[in-house]
Design a protein around this motif. Structure first.
Motif, PDB file in Angstrom:
ATOM      1  N   PHE A 141       4.604  -2.543  -0.602  1.00 33.68           N
ATOM      2  CA  PHE A 141       5.545  -1.498  -0.193  1.00 33.68           C
ATOM      3  C   PHE A 141       6.107  -0.744  -1.412  1.00 33.68           C
ATOM      4  O   PHE A 141       7.311  -0.670  -1.594  1.00 33.68           O
ATOM      5  CB  PHE A 141       6.706  -2.094   0.603  1.00 33.68           C
ATOM      6  N   PRO A 142       5.265  -0.157  -2.254  1.00 31.84           N
ATOM      7  CA  PRO A 142       5.795   0.483  -3.462  1.00 31.84           C
ATOM      8  C   PRO A 142       5.967   1.992  -3.332  1.00 31.84           C
ATOM      9  O   PRO A 142       6.314   2.661  -4.296  1.00 31.84           O
ATOM     10  CB  PRO A 142       4.687   0.193  -4.480  1.00 31.84           C
ATOM     11  N   ARG A 143       5.738   2.547  -2.137  1.00 25.82           N
ATOM     12  CA  ARG A 143       5.518   3.994  -2.090  1.00 25.82           C
ATOM     13  C   ARG A 143       6.780   4.830  -1.938  1.00 25.82           C
ATOM     14  O   ARG A 143       7.781   4.393  -1.378  1.00 25.82           O
ATOM     15  CB  ARG A 143       4.586   4.327  -0.931  1.00 25.82           C
TER      16      ARG A 143
ATOM     17  N   ALA B   2       3.031   8.498  -3.445  1.00 25.12           N
ATOM     18  CA  ALA B   2       2.464   7.772  -4.587  1.00 25.12           C
ATOM     19  C   ALA B   2       2.987   6.350  -4.563  1.00 25.12           C
ATOM     20  O   ALA B   2       4.075   6.074  -4.034  1.00 25.12           O
ATOM     21  CB  ALA B   2       2.840   8.438  -5.907  1.00 25.12           C
ATOM     22  N   ALA B   3       2.196   5.455  -5.141  1.00 24.28           N
ATOM     23  CA  ALA B   3       2.621   4.061  -5.278  1.00 24.28           C
ATOM     24  C   ALA B   3       3.053   3.833  -6.729  1.00 24.28           C
ATOM     25  O   ALA B   3       3.566   4.734  -7.373  1.00 24.28           O
ATOM     26  CB  ALA B   3       1.476   3.143  -4.847  1.00 24.28           C
ATOM     27  N   GLY B   4       2.869   2.635  -7.253  1.00 25.02           N
ATOM     28  CA  GLY B   4       3.275   2.353  -8.625  1.00 25.02           C
ATOM     29  C   GLY B   4       4.541   1.509  -8.663  1.00 25.02           C
ATOM     30  O   GLY B   4       4.720   0.594  -7.839  1.00 25.02           O
TER      31      GLY B   4
ATOM     32  N   PRO C 189      -8.676  -4.476 -13.109  1.00 22.80           N
ATOM     33  CA  PRO C 189      -8.026  -3.767 -12.001  1.00 22.80           C
ATOM     34  C   PRO C 189      -6.551  -3.518 -12.342  1.00 22.80           C
ATOM     35  O   PRO C 189      -5.931  -4.321 -13.028  1.00 22.80           O
ATOM     36  CB  PRO C 189      -8.146  -4.744 -10.822  1.00 22.80           C
ATOM     37  N   GLY C 190      -6.029  -2.398 -11.885  1.00 22.47           N
ATOM     38  CA  GLY C 190      -4.607  -2.098 -12.067  1.00 22.47           C
ATOM     39  C   GLY C 190      -3.911  -2.181 -10.728  1.00 22.47           C
ATOM     40  O   GLY C 190      -4.559  -2.220  -9.681  1.00 22.47           O
ATOM     41  N   GLY C 191      -2.578  -2.186 -10.745  1.00 21.02           N
ATOM     42  CA  GLY C 191      -1.885  -2.357  -9.468  1.00 21.02           C
ATOM     43  C   GLY C 191      -0.505  -1.745  -9.418  1.00 21.02           C
ATOM     44  O   GLY C 191      -0.153  -0.904 -10.252  1.00 21.02           O
ATOM     45  N   CYS C 192       0.234  -2.186  -8.430  1.00 24.44           N
ATOM     46  CA  CYS C 192       1.562  -1.642  -8.143  1.00 24.44           C
ATOM     47  C   CYS C 192       2.543  -2.794  -7.913  1.00 24.44           C
ATOM     48  O   CYS C 192       2.130  -3.946  -7.770  1.00 24.44           O
ATOM     49  CB  CYS C 192       1.511  -0.794  -6.878  1.00 24.44           C
ATOM     50  N   TYR C 193       3.785  -2.429  -7.804  1.00 23.39           N
ATOM     51  CA  TYR C 193       4.882  -3.378  -7.628  1.00 23.39           C
ATOM     52  C   TYR C 193       4.588  -4.436  -6.552  1.00 23.39           C
ATOM     53  O   TYR C 193       4.347  -4.092  -5.395  1.00 23.39           O
ATOM     54  CB  TYR C 193       6.137  -2.579  -7.255  1.00 23.39           C
ATOM     55  N   MET C 194       4.575  -5.666  -6.945  1.00 22.51           N
ATOM     56  CA  MET C 194       4.456  -6.822  -6.047  1.00 22.51           C
ATOM     57  C   MET C 194       3.160  -6.870  -5.242  1.00 22.51           C
ATOM     58  O   MET C 194       3.058  -7.664  -4.306  1.00 22.51           O
ATOM     59  CB  MET C 194       5.628  -6.860  -5.037  1.00 22.51           C
ATOM     60  N   CYS C 195       2.185  -6.026  -5.529  1.00 16.99           N
ATOM     61  CA  CYS C 195       0.987  -5.992  -4.686  1.00 16.99           C
ATOM     62  C   CYS C 195      -0.128  -6.834  -5.308  1.00 16.99           C
ATOM     63  O   CYS C 195      -0.540  -6.570  -6.440  1.00 16.99           O
ATOM     64  CB  CYS C 195       0.494  -4.567  -4.475  1.00 16.99           C
ATOM     65  N   PRO C 196      -0.624  -7.826  -4.590  1.00 18.21           N
ATOM     66  CA  PRO C 196      -1.676  -8.675  -5.149  1.00 18.21           C
ATOM     67  C   PRO C 196      -3.064  -8.036  -5.092  1.00 18.21           C
ATOM     68  O   PRO C 196      -4.002  -8.572  -5.674  1.00 18.21           O
ATOM     69  CB  PRO C 196      -1.641  -9.911  -4.245  1.00 18.21           C
ATOM     70  N   ILE C 197      -3.207  -6.913  -4.406  1.00 16.05           N
ATOM     71  CA  ILE C 197      -4.555  -6.361  -4.210  1.00 16.05           C
ATOM     72  C   ILE C 197      -5.113  -5.800  -5.518  1.00 16.05           C
ATOM     73  O   ILE C 197      -6.257  -6.018  -5.877  1.00 16.05           O
ATOM     74  CB  ILE C 197      -4.550  -5.275  -3.114  1.00 16.05           C
ATOM     75  N   ARG C 198      -4.287  -5.065  -6.231  1.00 17.23           N
ATOM     76  CA  ARG C 198      -4.708  -4.451  -7.504  1.00 17.23           C
ATOM     77  C   ARG C 198      -6.034  -3.711  -7.337  1.00 17.23           C
ATOM     78  O   ARG C 198      -7.065  -4.091  -7.887  1.00 17.23           O
ATOM     79  CB  ARG C 198      -4.770  -5.506  -8.628  1.00 17.23           C
ATOM     80  N   CYS C 199      -5.966  -2.622  -6.589  1.00 15.78           N
ATOM     81  CA  CYS C 199      -7.176  -1.857  -6.272  1.00 15.78           C
ATOM     82  C   CYS C 199      -7.454  -0.763  -7.298  1.00 15.78           C
ATOM     83  O   CYS C 199      -8.500  -0.134  -7.272  1.00 15.78           O
ATOM     84  CB  CYS C 199      -7.044  -1.221  -4.888  1.00 15.78           C
ATOM     85  N   LYS C 200      -6.510  -0.505  -8.222  1.00 24.25           N
ATOM     86  CA  LYS C 200      -6.694   0.608  -9.160  1.00 24.25           C
ATOM     87  C   LYS C 200      -7.710   0.223 -10.237  1.00 24.25           C
ATOM     88  O   LYS C 200      -7.866  -0.941 -10.573  1.00 24.25           O
ATOM     89  CB  LYS C 200      -5.366   0.996  -9.830  1.00 24.25           C
ATOM     90  N   ARG C 201      -8.376   1.223 -10.766  1.00 25.14           N
ATOM     91  CA  ARG C 201      -9.407   0.984 -11.789  1.00 25.14           C
ATOM     92  C   ARG C 201      -8.875   1.394 -13.160  1.00 25.14           C
ATOM     93  O   ARG C 201      -8.505   2.552 -13.354  1.00 25.14           O
ATOM     94  CB  ARG C 201     -10.664   1.803 -11.501  1.00 25.14           C
TER      95      ARG C 201
ATOM     96  N   VAL D 280       4.998   1.581   2.949  1.00 27.32           N
ATOM     97  CA  VAL D 280       3.860   0.662   2.823  1.00 27.32           C
ATOM     98  C   VAL D 280       2.645   1.455   2.353  1.00 27.32           C
ATOM     99  O   VAL D 280       2.400   2.574   2.803  1.00 27.32           O
ATOM    100  CB  VAL D 280       3.566  -0.065   4.153  1.00 27.32           C
ATOM    101  N   CYS D 281       1.917   0.882   1.416  1.00 26.97           N
ATOM    102  CA  CYS D 281       0.701   1.528   0.937  1.00 26.97           C
ATOM    103  C   CYS D 281      -0.353   1.454   2.026  1.00 26.97           C
ATOM    104  O   CYS D 281      -0.550   0.400   2.634  1.00 26.97           O
ATOM    105  CB  CYS D 281       0.215   0.837  -0.321  1.00 26.97           C
ATOM    106  N   ILE D 282      -1.043   2.551   2.211  1.00 22.86           N
ATOM    107  CA  ILE D 282      -2.042   2.627   3.263  1.00 22.86           C
ATOM    108  C   ILE D 282      -3.158   1.603   3.035  1.00 22.86           C
ATOM    109  O   ILE D 282      -3.780   1.117   3.978  1.00 22.86           O
ATOM    110  CB  ILE D 282      -2.597   4.071   3.315  1.00 22.86           C
ATOM    111  N   PHE D 283      -3.388   1.235   1.777  1.00 20.74           N
ATOM    112  CA  PHE D 283      -4.432   0.248   1.484  1.00 20.74           C
ATOM    113  C   PHE D 283      -3.935  -1.190   1.623  1.00 20.74           C
ATOM    114  O   PHE D 283      -4.718  -2.131   1.555  1.00 20.74           O
ATOM    115  CB  PHE D 283      -4.973   0.442   0.060  1.00 20.74           C
ATOM    116  N   ALA D 284      -2.641  -1.349   1.766  1.00 18.52           N
ATOM    117  CA  ALA D 284      -2.095  -2.701   1.901  1.00 18.52           C
ATOM    118  C   ALA D 284      -1.767  -3.022   3.352  1.00 18.52           C
ATOM    119  O   ALA D 284      -1.443  -4.159   3.677  1.00 18.52           O
ATOM    120  CB  ALA D 284      -0.838  -2.852   1.039  1.00 18.52           C
ATOM    121  N   ALA D 285      -1.840  -2.029   4.224  1.00 15.80           N
ATOM    122  CA  ALA D 285      -1.473  -2.230   5.628  1.00 15.80           C
ATOM    123  C   ALA D 285      -2.724  -2.226   6.491  1.00 15.80           C
ATOM    124  O   ALA D 285      -3.746  -1.653   6.128  1.00 15.80           O
ATOM    125  CB  ALA D 285      -0.531  -1.117   6.078  1.00 15.80           C
TER     126      ALA D 285
HETATM  127  S1  SF4 Z   1      -3.342  -1.556  -2.429  1.00 18.78           S
HETATM  128 FE1  SF4 Z   1      -3.722  -0.637  -4.431  1.00 18.78          FE
HETATM  129  S2  SF4 Z   1      -2.595   1.367  -4.396  1.00 18.78           S
HETATM  130 FE2  SF4 Z   1      -1.851   0.080  -2.691  1.00 18.78          FE
HETATM  131  S3  SF4 Z   1      -0.031  -0.945  -3.495  1.00 18.78           S
HETATM  132 FE3  SF4 Z   1      -1.769  -2.340  -3.788  1.00 18.78          FE
HETATM  133  S4  SF4 Z   1      -2.545  -1.913  -5.854  1.00 18.78           S
HETATM  134 FE4  SF4 Z   1      -1.213  -0.190  -5.257  1.00 18.78          FE
END
Ligand code: SF4
Length: 662
Positions: A104-106, A124-126, A314-326, A541-546
């Protein structure tokens, strides 16, 4: 053979160690009230007013766009110049941004858009939104225009307007370093513009932490027009949630789902670039200004090569374990990039790659870095360049217009100098293209419109409506013009066991509907999920996390809202808030003269594919499409002909205070 999908690899350790790397998440001291204040910053008068928001207002409008749209409707006059001081630029974190839950960083930035003349809105997230919330700020509305460049410094003590003349023209990394030194806070999070925003490029965006972007709709140009270089924020403590134990429980639930959900794992492994090979194989990868749908060199610019040869981590955002960024690096010194500015997403690889016929991943990675440094939107810039290439190949632009640049599809050498020219509004071609492809088409004339792929003058993202008809409805109906986050995508409902059909049974979307269908079931999917997306944005909520893309199911989201706020909200109540937000978007556009005649698609999609496995097939039917648009209006409670929300709908949603705007 290499596969695009992760196989038996166990991502558990990667996903859990990822959170530890997020040094900026370290706990602050003290507790900050969960519900923050609304900040009105007037740059002309140099004033800051912090206003309390009644608790029931949060329950009705949540956060994100919902929280501020009423203010924007009230404050931005009809006929306002999007780049004039009368425009208002809002930064609004989602309700749950900053809470200790994953995904939920958005935040949403909104204003009247200089690109479309309609609602400008971009997420935007981050790490920036959580920092604003932890400084006690629910949203910031920036009015007026500073006499000379400024930045805002946001802390638990309030908001300061500080001079920024010395960082005007600086790239965001330099600006961030200077700001952090000046405020004495190395962990301050900054959202800023590069020279694209300063030069009022119509598709300039806003970057935070260098690699997260509110890319669309030209909101960076609005920021530049206000002489606002950056907003820096540092929180005062952790958010004081109503039920911390329950929040911890839900954090664990979502994190466990992240370890097992196959889509989450693919996102972590390959990021959004996975879409390159998949779209090409399906015969729908935008290529050469969408004149083709397959790109012979896709392997040279696809996810697998990006991952194998250029990915640092991989890069990511606040508290998100997915880290989908390149996060990427390039060894060739000609194309060396600063890893901190992030790597290309699917949209960028397609827009600046196949869509321009470019087959060098090094060029695309460098182009992505330049766009991020200059804060210009990679979708719009790629689409605008490919439009110009199509005009050049058709003889509508000449070597004289391009100052000798061979503007042909596949000319890898054309991309980087052209991005420089656009961001700087330099030379005849840079000046022509810096206002976007729709304006350029009007200036070029002679039928250049045939190469335009815009909706409401915004360049469309890299998804073909001929194979995803609901996506075509999104493009047409999104208040922001061509946009792919207005609702869910069709493949999630392709079968009875597809991710969306399963995940959204609780909101009545439990029936399979073909991606090619354009009947009432498809319209219903788009309508309901557009309300859901209003809710997603309101919550942050990030669209990729929901769901349906990833880890967080709807019941977990509802649980998080209640644990954070102390409410007893139900899913229907929250979905109603999303519908309210969606209706406010429509009211905003109606107030600013954006009418149903702009809810259209480019003519290209009413013709069949020219090549590839779908050659000669899949043309949309214009009458069926127009009928589907009207049906959406009816399902949303809008007049089926004019698309204007009815009085009954406004009353039903508790928006009767806005009836006067009709
Ligand atoms: S899914 Fe990716 S863009 Fe979305 S919050 Fe997690 S790391 Fe950030």
């Amino acid at each position: 053979m290499k596969t695009l999908w992760p196989t038996a690899r166990n991502l558990t350790s990667i996903l859990s160690s990822a959170v530890d790397e997020q040094s900026g998440d370290s706990p602050l001291t003290g507790k900050v009230p969960f519900f923050g204040k609304l900040a009105f910053v007037d740059l002309t008068r140099e004033t800051v007013v912090l206003r309390d928001i009644p608790a029931d207002h949060f329950r009705t409008y949540l956060g994100g766009p919902g929280l501020v749209l009423g203010e924007l409707l009230r404050l931005i006059p009809v006929g306002a110049d999007p780049l004039g001081p009368e425009n208002v630029l809002a930064f609004s974190p989602g309700l749950l941004a900053g809470a200790q839950v994953p995904g939920f960083p958005r935040f949403t930035v909104l204003a009247l858009s200089p690109l479309t003349g309609a609602l400008g809105k971009s997420e935007a997230a981050g790490y920036f939104a959580p920092e604003l919330k932890k400084a006690g700020i629910a949203a910031i509305l920036v009015q007026g225009r500073a006499e000379s460049p400024v930045y805002l410094w946001v802390t638990g003590q309030g908001i300061e307007i500080r001079p920024a003349t010395h960082i005007w023209g600086a790239d965001p990394k330099v600006a961030q370093g200077i700001i952090r030194a000046e405020v004495g806070e190395p962990r301050a999070r900054t959202a800023s513009i590069g020279i694209g925003g300063e030069n009022l490029v119509s598709f300039a965006g806003i970057g935070n932490d260098l690699s997260h972007f509110n890319g669309r709709n030209g909101l960076g140009a609005v920021m530049g027009s206000k002489n606002l270089k950056a907003i820096a924020a540092r929180g005062a403590g952790d958010l004081d949630v109503a039920d911390a134990d329950r929040m911890r429980e839900l954090y664990r639930t979502a994190s466990d789902l992240a370890k097992t959900n196959p889509l989450t794992r693919t996102l972590h492994e390959l990021g959004t670039p996975a879409g390159m090979e998949l779209s090409n194989a399906a015969g729908c990868l935008p290529t050469n200004n969408w004149q083709s749908a397959v790109f012979a060199d896709v392997d040279k610019i696809g996810a697998r090569r990006l991952t194998d040869e250029f990915l640092v981590k991989p890069g990511g955002c606040y508290m998100c374990p997915i880290r989908c960024k390149r996060l990427v690096k390039v060894d060739d010194p000609l194309f060396a990039v600063d890893t901190e500015f992030g790597g290309p997403e699917y949209e960028t690889l397609a827009a600046l790659g196949s869509n321009c016929g470019v087959n060098s991943l090094e060029v695309i990675i460098k182009a992505n870095e330049l766009c991020n440094i200059y804060t210009i939107d990679t979708i719009s810039v790629g689409m605008t360049i490919s439009f110009a290439m199509a005009c050049y190949e058709a003889g509508l632009l000449t070597a004289e217009d391009t100052a000798g640049l061979e503007l042909r599809f596949g000319n890898n050498d054309a991309i980087l100098p052209l991005i420089e020219d656009i961001a700087r509004r330099r030379g005849p071609l840079g000046r022509l293209l810096a206002d976007g492809s729709a304006v350029a088409a009007r200036r070029i004339g002679n039928g250049a419109e045939q190469f335009l792929l815009t909706v409401k003058d915004q360049e469309i993202p890299m998804h073909d409506p001929r194979v995803k008809t609901g996506l075509g409805l999104q493009f047409a109906l999104s208040p922001m013009g061509g946009d792919h986050w207005f609702a869910q995508h069709d493949p999630f409902f392709a079968t009875e066991t597809s991710a969306g059909t399963v995940a959204f049974a609780s909101i009545g979307l439990d029936e399979a509907v073909s991606p090619l269908d354009l009947g009432p079931d498809k319209v219903r999917m788009v309508a309901r999920s557009s309300f859901l997306h209003g809710l997603y944005d309101d919550l942050g909520v990030c669209i990729f996390a929901a769901v349906a893309r990833s880890m967080t199911p709807l019941d977990v989201i509802v649980g998080m809202v209640n644990a954070a706020t102390g409410w007893q909200a139900s899913l229907p109540e929250l979905l109603r808030a999303g519908e309210r937000t969606n209706t406010l978007y429509r009211l905003f556009n109606h107030r600013h003269g954006v009418r149903a005649d702009r809810d259209t698609l480019p003519s290209r999609f009413f013709k069949p594919f020219a090549d590839g496995p779908l050659a000669g097939k899949q043309a949309l039917d214009p009458l069926e499409f127009a009928q589907a648009v009207r049906l959406y209006y009816a399902m949303a409670g809008w007049d089926p002909e004019t698309g204007v929300p009815t009085h009954d709908t406004l009353h039903g949603l508790g928006l009767e205070g806005f009836v006067d705007l009709l």
